[in-house]
Design a protein around this motif. Sequence first.
Motif, PDB file in Angstrom:
ATOM      1  N   VAL A 106      51.795  96.438-110.959  1.00  0.00           N
ATOM      2  CA  VAL A 106      50.662  95.608-110.553  1.00  0.00           C
ATOM      3  C   VAL A 106      50.459  95.731-109.040  1.00  0.00           C
ATOM      4  CG1 VAL A 106      49.650  93.298-110.546  1.00  0.00           C
ATOM      5  CG2 VAL A 106      51.168  93.992-112.423  1.00  0.00           C
ATOM      6  N   TYR A 107      49.267  96.149-108.641  1.00  0.00           N
ATOM      7  CA  TYR A 107      48.913  96.276-107.224  1.00  0.00           C
ATOM      8  C   TYR A 107      48.187  95.019-106.771  1.00  0.00           C
ATOM      9  CZ  TYR A 107      46.171  97.593-103.129  1.00  0.00           C
ATOM     10  OH  TYR A 107      45.577  97.616-101.898  1.00  0.00           O
ATOM     11  N   LEU A 108      48.655  94.432-105.683  1.00  0.00           N
ATOM     12  CA  LEU A 108      48.032  93.236-105.112  1.00  0.00           C
ATOM     13  C   LEU A 108      47.171  93.651-103.928  1.00  0.00           C
ATOM     14  CD1 LEU A 108      50.945  92.428-106.347  1.00  0.00           C
ATOM     15  CD2 LEU A 108      50.642  90.322-105.081  1.00  0.00           C
ATOM     16  N   SER A 109      45.889  93.359-103.976  1.00  0.00           N
ATOM     17  CA  SER A 109      44.983  93.684-102.879  1.00  0.00           C
ATOM     18  C   SER A 109      44.975  92.531-101.876  1.00  0.00           C
ATOM     19  CB  SER A 109      43.571  93.919-103.419  1.00  0.00           C
ATOM     20  OG  SER A 109      42.939  92.684-103.702  1.00  0.00           O
ATOM     21  N   PRO A 110      44.390  92.732-100.692  1.00  0.00           N
ATOM     22  CA  PRO A 110      44.371  91.657 -99.689  1.00  0.00           C
ATOM     23  C   PRO A 110      43.678  90.380-100.146  1.00  0.00           C
ATOM     24  CG  PRO A 110      43.915  93.759 -98.651  1.00  0.00           C
ATOM     25  CD  PRO A 110      43.921  94.016-100.125  1.00  0.00           C
ATOM     26  N   ARG A 111      42.827  90.449-101.165  1.00  0.00           N
ATOM     27  CA  ARG A 111      42.113  89.250-101.605  1.00  0.00           C
ATOM     28  C   ARG A 111      42.943  88.396-102.562  1.00  0.00           C
ATOM     29  NH1 ARG A 111      39.351  88.706-106.294  1.00  0.00           N
ATOM     30  NH2 ARG A 111      37.619  87.710-105.208  1.00  0.00           N
ATOM     31  N   ASP A 128      39.505  85.266 -90.915  1.00  0.00           N
ATOM     32  CA  ASP A 128      38.072  85.359 -91.210  1.00  0.00           C
ATOM     33  C   ASP A 128      37.677  86.772 -91.617  1.00  0.00           C
ATOM     34  OD1 ASP A 128      37.870  82.692 -90.571  1.00  0.00           O
ATOM     35  OD2 ASP A 128      37.066  83.033 -88.552  1.00  0.00           O
ATOM     36  N   THR A 129      38.298  87.780 -91.001  1.00  0.00           N
ATOM     37  CA  THR A 129      37.983  89.173 -91.339  1.00  0.00           C
ATOM     38  C   THR A 129      38.362  89.487 -92.777  1.00  0.00           C
ATOM     39  OG1 THR A 129      38.248  89.903 -89.046  1.00  0.00           O
ATOM     40  CG2 THR A 129      38.430  91.585 -90.761  1.00  0.00           C
ATOM     41  N   VAL A 130      39.557  89.059 -93.196  1.00  0.00           N
ATOM     42  CA  VAL A 130      40.000  89.337 -94.569  1.00  0.00           C
ATOM     43  C   VAL A 130      39.151  88.574 -95.583  1.00  0.00           C
ATOM     44  CG1 VAL A 130      41.906  88.971 -96.199  1.00  0.00           C
ATOM     45  CG2 VAL A 130      42.349  89.986 -93.963  1.00  0.00           C
ATOM     46  N   ILE A 131      38.837  87.327 -95.304  1.00  0.00           N
ATOM     47  CA  ILE A 131      38.002  86.541 -96.227  1.00  0.00           C
ATOM     48  C   ILE A 131      36.640  87.208 -96.403  1.00  0.00           C
ATOM     49  CG2 ILE A 131      36.740  84.367 -96.505  1.00  0.00           C
ATOM     50  CD1 ILE A 131      39.108  82.950 -95.230  1.00  0.00           C
ATOM     51  N   ARG A 132      36.063  87.628 -95.302  1.00  0.00           N
ATOM     52  CA  ARG A 132      34.725  88.230 -95.345  1.00  0.00           C
ATOM     53  C   ARG A 132      34.748  89.615 -96.002  1.00  0.00           C
ATOM     54  NH1 ARG A 132      34.062  87.994 -90.476  1.00  0.00           N
ATOM     55  NH2 ARG A 132      34.571  90.121 -89.853  1.00  0.00           N
ATOM     56  N   ARG A 133      35.691  90.455 -95.597  1.00  0.00           N
ATOM     57  CA  ARG A 133      35.710  91.835 -96.086  1.00  0.00           C
ATOM     58  C   ARG A 133      36.103  91.943 -97.550  1.00  0.00           C
ATOM     59  NH1 ARG A 133      39.157  96.940 -93.556  1.00  0.00           N
ATOM     60  NH2 ARG A 133      38.486  98.488 -95.115  1.00  0.00           N
ATOM     61  N   PHE A 134      37.052  91.085 -97.992  1.00  0.00           N
ATOM     62  CA  PHE A 134      37.574  91.219 -99.352  1.00  0.00           C
ATOM     63  C   PHE A 134      37.096  90.127-100.299  1.00  0.00           C
ATOM     64  CE2 PHE A 134      40.607  93.422 -96.603  1.00  0.00           C
ATOM     65  CZ  PHE A 134      40.667  94.661 -97.238  1.00  0.00           C
ATOM     66  N   GLY A 135      36.282  89.221 -99.822  1.00  0.00           N
ATOM     67  CA  GLY A 135      35.722  88.201-100.696  1.00  0.00           C
ATOM     68  C   GLY A 135      36.748  87.247-101.255  1.00  0.00           C
ATOM     69  N   VAL A 136      37.636  86.750-100.409  1.00  0.00           N
ATOM     70  CA  VAL A 136      38.684  85.826-100.861  1.00  0.00           C
ATOM     71  C   VAL A 136      38.056  84.505-101.309  1.00  0.00           C
ATOM     72  CG1 VAL A 136      40.752  84.557-100.185  1.00  0.00           C
ATOM     73  CG2 VAL A 136      40.350  86.873 -99.290  1.00  0.00           C
ATOM     74  N   ASP A 137      38.437  84.044-102.492  1.00  0.00           N
ATOM     75  CA  ASP A 137      37.922  82.788-103.043  1.00  0.00           C
ATOM     76  C   ASP A 137      38.820  81.640-102.587  1.00  0.00           C
ATOM     77  OD1 ASP A 137      36.895  80.695-104.461  1.00  0.00           O
ATOM     78  OD2 ASP A 137      37.241  81.560-106.448  1.00  0.00           O
ATOM     79  N   MET A 138      38.427  80.960-101.524  1.00  0.00           N
ATOM     80  CA  MET A 138      39.243  79.881-100.978  1.00  0.00           C
ATOM     81  C   MET A 138      39.184  78.605-101.818  1.00  0.00           C
ATOM     82  SD  MET A 138      40.869  81.169 -98.514  1.00  0.00           S
ATOM     83  CE  MET A 138      41.591  79.669 -97.822  1.00  0.00           C
TER      84      MET A 138
END
Length: 292
Positions: free
Chosen positions: A143-148, A37-47
């Motif tokens: 290519v850099y992959l971010s947490p999102r 939940d922290t990663v989804i919220r902080r990085f705006g992951v599109d589920m």
Amino acid sequence: MSPVTALTYALPHRLLSSLARRLAYSTHPRVKQWLIDTVIRRFGVDMSEAAEPDPRAYPTFNAFFTRALRPGARTPDPDPGAILMPADGHISECGHIGRAGEGVLHEDAGHIFQAKGRGFTTAELLADAQAAAAFDGGVFATVYLSPRDYHRVHMPWTGTLRETVHVPGRLFSVGEDAVGSVSRLFARNERLVCHFDCDFGPMCVVMVGALLVSGVETVWSGVEIPPYGGDVVRKDWRGRGITLERFAEMARFNYGSTVIVLLPRGVAELDPALYARAPVRLGQRLARRLPA
């Protein structure tokens, strides 16, 4: 250099990454869900792009982090001559690999630009001067992959696996400040070098680990990193018939990081739309194959 980056020189890189790995594989309901939940919220992951869009359906944080995409969420460039972007993320750097005597970037053969005047050589990156020579005068993309981002890496072009090389090293952060201030960063971090034979010659895809995000897994042999290495470990895959098609999944980061693609001289031209910090998506055009 920021104080945080300066501090990483003294940190116990592998210990911290091992602790982070334990958290990533924890099945404790509250721990894993708090991380997700922290990663989804902080990085705006599109589920909505995920094959499993429910964040609570993942048994561990790592299962969420390496989630599959729903069918059709990414598609390869329709041009059959397009060499593809291997992952979601953004371009850290891309360009020509130096070739001695031609004034490309630097006069030393095999030079790859990192950032802010810093760089390293393909021989350092691959831990193999002979293999590196094949890419002098060619092109590269980092290519850099971010947490999102989607954390699976796919084939830029159809190739047959020849060799993998596990190169031991540090686990510096690969964030923007570290890339701009840590000399030879990508040639110092722990990494898995994957050599492929393609119809145009050799292609190299390098999976680079980083602080807290150092796990690498391949589709042909499973988990490769960790364990963390003390010596360079080479595995010969010739004669095993491991051929992966263009756009097929080849590996994944169990926690993310950076992937570097190397192509030989005279094979391809980088897409002119690419530039440092440009956002990219898996399957878009990385380069255009030149006529044979």
